[in-house]
Design a protein around this motif. Structure first.
Motif, short mmCIF file in Angstrom:
data_model
loop_
_atom_site.label_atom_id
_atom_site.label_comp_id
_atom_site.label_asym_id
_atom_site.label_seq_id
_atom_site.Cartn_x
_atom_site.Cartn_y
_atom_site.Cartn_z
N SER A 206 0.63 -1.44 0.01
CA SER A 206 -0.19 0.08 -0.13
C SER A 206 0.29 1.17 -0.05
O SER A 206 0.77 2.14 -0.29
CB SER A 206 -0.34 -0.26 1.69
OG SER A 206 -0.14 0.52 2.42
N THR A 207 1.66 1.17 -0.01
CA THR A 207 2.59 1.92 -0.34
C THR A 207 3.86 2.34 -1.17
O THR A 207 3.75 1.43 -2.01
CB THR A 207 4.32 2.54 1.00
OG1 THR A 207 4.49 0.92 0.77
CG2 THR A 207 3.60 2.20 2.44
N ASP A 208 4.14 3.93 -1.25
CA ASP A 208 4.92 4.08 -3.49
C ASP A 208 6.52 4.42 -3.11
O ASP A 208 6.58 4.37 -3.83
CB ASP A 208 3.80 4.87 -3.74
CG ASP A 208 3.50 5.58 -3.86
OD1 ASP A 208 3.80 5.85 -2.55
OD2 ASP A 208 2.65 6.53 -3.74
N VAL A 209 6.40 4.30 -1.46
CA VAL A 209 8.30 5.04 -1.17
C VAL A 209 8.27 4.64 0.03
O VAL A 209 7.63 4.92 0.89
CB VAL A 209 8.25 6.77 -1.63
CG1 VAL A 209 7.67 7.55 -0.65
CG2 VAL A 209 10.00 6.83 -1.77
N LEU A 210 9.62 4.16 0.32
CA LEU A 210 10.39 4.05 1.64
C LEU A 210 11.94 4.91 2.07
O LEU A 210 12.03 5.26 1.07
CB LEU A 210 10.44 2.60 2.08
CG LEU A 210 11.64 2.25 2.72
CD1 LEU A 210 10.84 1.92 3.96
CD2 LEU A 210 12.27 0.40 2.36
N VAL A 211 11.24 5.41 3.11
CA VAL A 211 12.22 6.53 4.12
C VAL A 211 12.84 5.78 4.61
O VAL A 211 12.32 5.23 5.58
CB VAL A 211 11.64 7.70 3.93
CG1 VAL A 211 12.17 8.81 4.81
CG2 VAL A 211 10.86 8.45 2.60
N LYS B 123 11.38 -1.43 -5.72
CA LYS B 123 10.10 -0.08 -4.69
C LYS B 123 10.94 0.71 -4.53
O LYS B 123 12.42 1.22 -3.75
CB LYS B 123 9.85 -0.34 -3.54
CG LYS B 123 8.88 1.21 -2.92
CD LYS B 123 7.95 1.20 -1.15
CE LYS B 123 7.13 -0.83 -1.85
NZ LYS B 123 6.02 -0.10 -1.69
N PRO B 124 10.95 2.35 -4.61
CA PRO B 124 11.56 3.80 -4.41
C PRO B 124 12.51 3.60 -2.91
O PRO B 124 11.73 3.48 -2.24
CB PRO B 124 11.13 5.10 -5.39
CG PRO B 124 9.99 4.98 -5.85
CD PRO B 124 9.48 3.26 -5.10
N VAL B 125 13.31 3.48 -2.38
CA VAL B 125 14.44 4.39 -1.14
C VAL B 125 15.12 5.22 -1.27
O VAL B 125 15.60 5.25 -1.88
CB VAL B 125 15.01 2.88 -1.17
CG1 VAL B 125 15.26 2.65 0.76
CG2 VAL B 125 13.74 1.46 -1.11
N VAL B 126 14.11 6.29 -0.18
CA VAL B 126 15.00 6.87 0.35
C VAL B 126 16.08 7.25 1.78
O VAL B 126 15.26 7.07 2.50
CB VAL B 126 14.52 8.51 0.69
CG1 VAL B 126 14.86 10.16 0.32
CG2 VAL B 126 13.12 8.68 -0.97
N VAL B 127 17.28 6.98 1.61
CA VAL B 127 17.73 7.28 2.83
C VAL B 127 18.23 8.52 3.09
O VAL B 127 18.51 9.28 2.51
CB VAL B 127 19.51 6.03 2.71
CG1 VAL B 127 20.15 6.33 3.98
CG2 VAL B 127 18.51 4.59 1.73
N VAL C 258 17.38 3.13 -5.27
CA VAL C 258 17.59 3.87 -3.99
C VAL C 258 18.94 4.96 -4.47
O VAL C 258 19.06 5.48 -4.96
CB VAL C 258 18.76 3.25 -2.89
CG1 VAL C 258 18.85 3.89 -1.46
CG2 VAL C 258 17.80 1.63 -2.61
N GLU C 259 18.09 6.36 -2.93
CA GLU C 259 18.31 7.56 -3.31
C GLU C 259 19.36 8.28 -1.43
O GLU C 259 17.84 7.68 -1.00
CB GLU C 259 17.69 8.41 -4.14
CG GLU C 259 16.55 8.87 -3.46
CD GLU C 259 15.46 10.04 -4.02
OE1 GLU C 259 15.37 11.17 -4.03
OE2 GLU C 259 14.84 9.27 -5.40
N LEU C 260 19.68 9.09 -1.79
CA LEU C 260 19.99 9.66 -0.61
C LEU C 260 20.23 11.60 -0.49
O LEU C 260 19.24 11.36 -1.48
CB LEU C 260 21.38 9.95 -0.99
CG LEU C 260 22.44 9.68 0.66
CD1 LEU C 260 22.24 9.13 2.16
CD2 LEU C 260 24.06 10.46 0.17
N SER C 261 19.47 11.23 0.75
CA SER C 261 18.83 12.66 0.53
C SER C 261 19.54 12.88 2.39
O SER C 261 19.70 12.54 2.96
CB SER C 261 17.09 12.90 0.86
OG SER C 261 16.99 13.39 1.68
N ARG C 262 19.59 14.41 2.55
CA ARG C 262 19.87 15.22 3.44
C ARG C 262 18.44 16.33 4.61
O ARG C 262 19.23 16.91 4.85
CB ARG C 262 21.15 16.03 3.66
CG ARG C 262 22.15 15.03 3.77
CD ARG C 262 23.64 15.89 3.21
NE ARG C 262 24.80 14.93 3.15
CZ ARG C 262 24.98 14.13 1.44
NH1 ARG C 262 24.26 14.78 0.85
NH2 ARG C 262 25.95 13.34 1.20
#
Length: 181
Positions: free
Chosen positions: A43-48, A68-72, A88-92
């Motif tokens: 039921s989710t479309d992105v994981l953070v 599934k898109p993942v934001v670390v 997977v992508e990185l975010s600050r």
């Protein structure tokens, strides 16, 4: 956009041992039972997730999230490891900015994972619902799911939650589903 938590804890509120180990989660094993995880994940479309959670998942034999898109989210990690999946992508970014950016990108439901990350989203008032699965074990110490506001930019404030459902499994696992009141 909806921000959601699905996480397991010990009776004393820890999500991992002090060294990050989660081997105690095997206590929850019931043949054919995933405690609703797959329905939730679908039921989710992105994981953070936070950096520590990401590093733990990267140690697994197989990446469990498919494409599934993942934001670390990490302030200290400068780049992702070379073997990180392309999804997977990185975010600050801080929680508010990250949530706004995900919403602008069209994501509808965010799965939040990791103690500090969940605490920061909770402190920002951004969590809409939580599934808390409590295993019948006390760890005595470890990484808490909920802690006093000790992270930078966190403000401790009361939030009210409505219990939507609860279930007790034959192995003593208790699952509670809450939504923000």
């Amino acid at each position: 956009m909806q921000c959601s938590v699905f996480i397991a804890t010990s009776v004393d509120g820890f999500i991992a041992k002090a060294d990050g180990e989660i081997d105690w989660l095997s206590l929850a094993h019931l043949e054919g039972e995933d405690y609703g995880y797959q329905v939730f994940a679908d039921s989710t479309d992105v994981l953070v997730m936070g950096r520590n959670s990401f590093e733990k998942v990267m140690s697994f034999p197989q990446w469990p999230y498919g494409d599934k898109p993942v934001v670390v989210v990490s302030r200290g990690l400068r780049e992702l490891p070379a073997d990180a999946p392309p999804s997977v992508e990185l975010s600050r970014e801080q929680p508010q900015a990250l949530a706004a950016g995900l919403q602008q990108r069209g994501f509808q439901r965010v799965y939040l994972d990791g103690g500090q990350l969940i605490q920061s989203f909770l402190a920002a008032g951004l969590i809409d619902d939580m599934v808390l699965t409590t295993l019948p074990i006390t760890l005595g110490s470890g990484i808490p799911l909920f802690a006093a506001a000790t992270l930078p930019d966190q403000v401790s404030h009361e939030q009210r939650w409505q219990l939507l459902s609860h279930q007790i499994y034959s192995n003593g696992v208790l699952q509670r589903c809450y939504k923000k009141a």
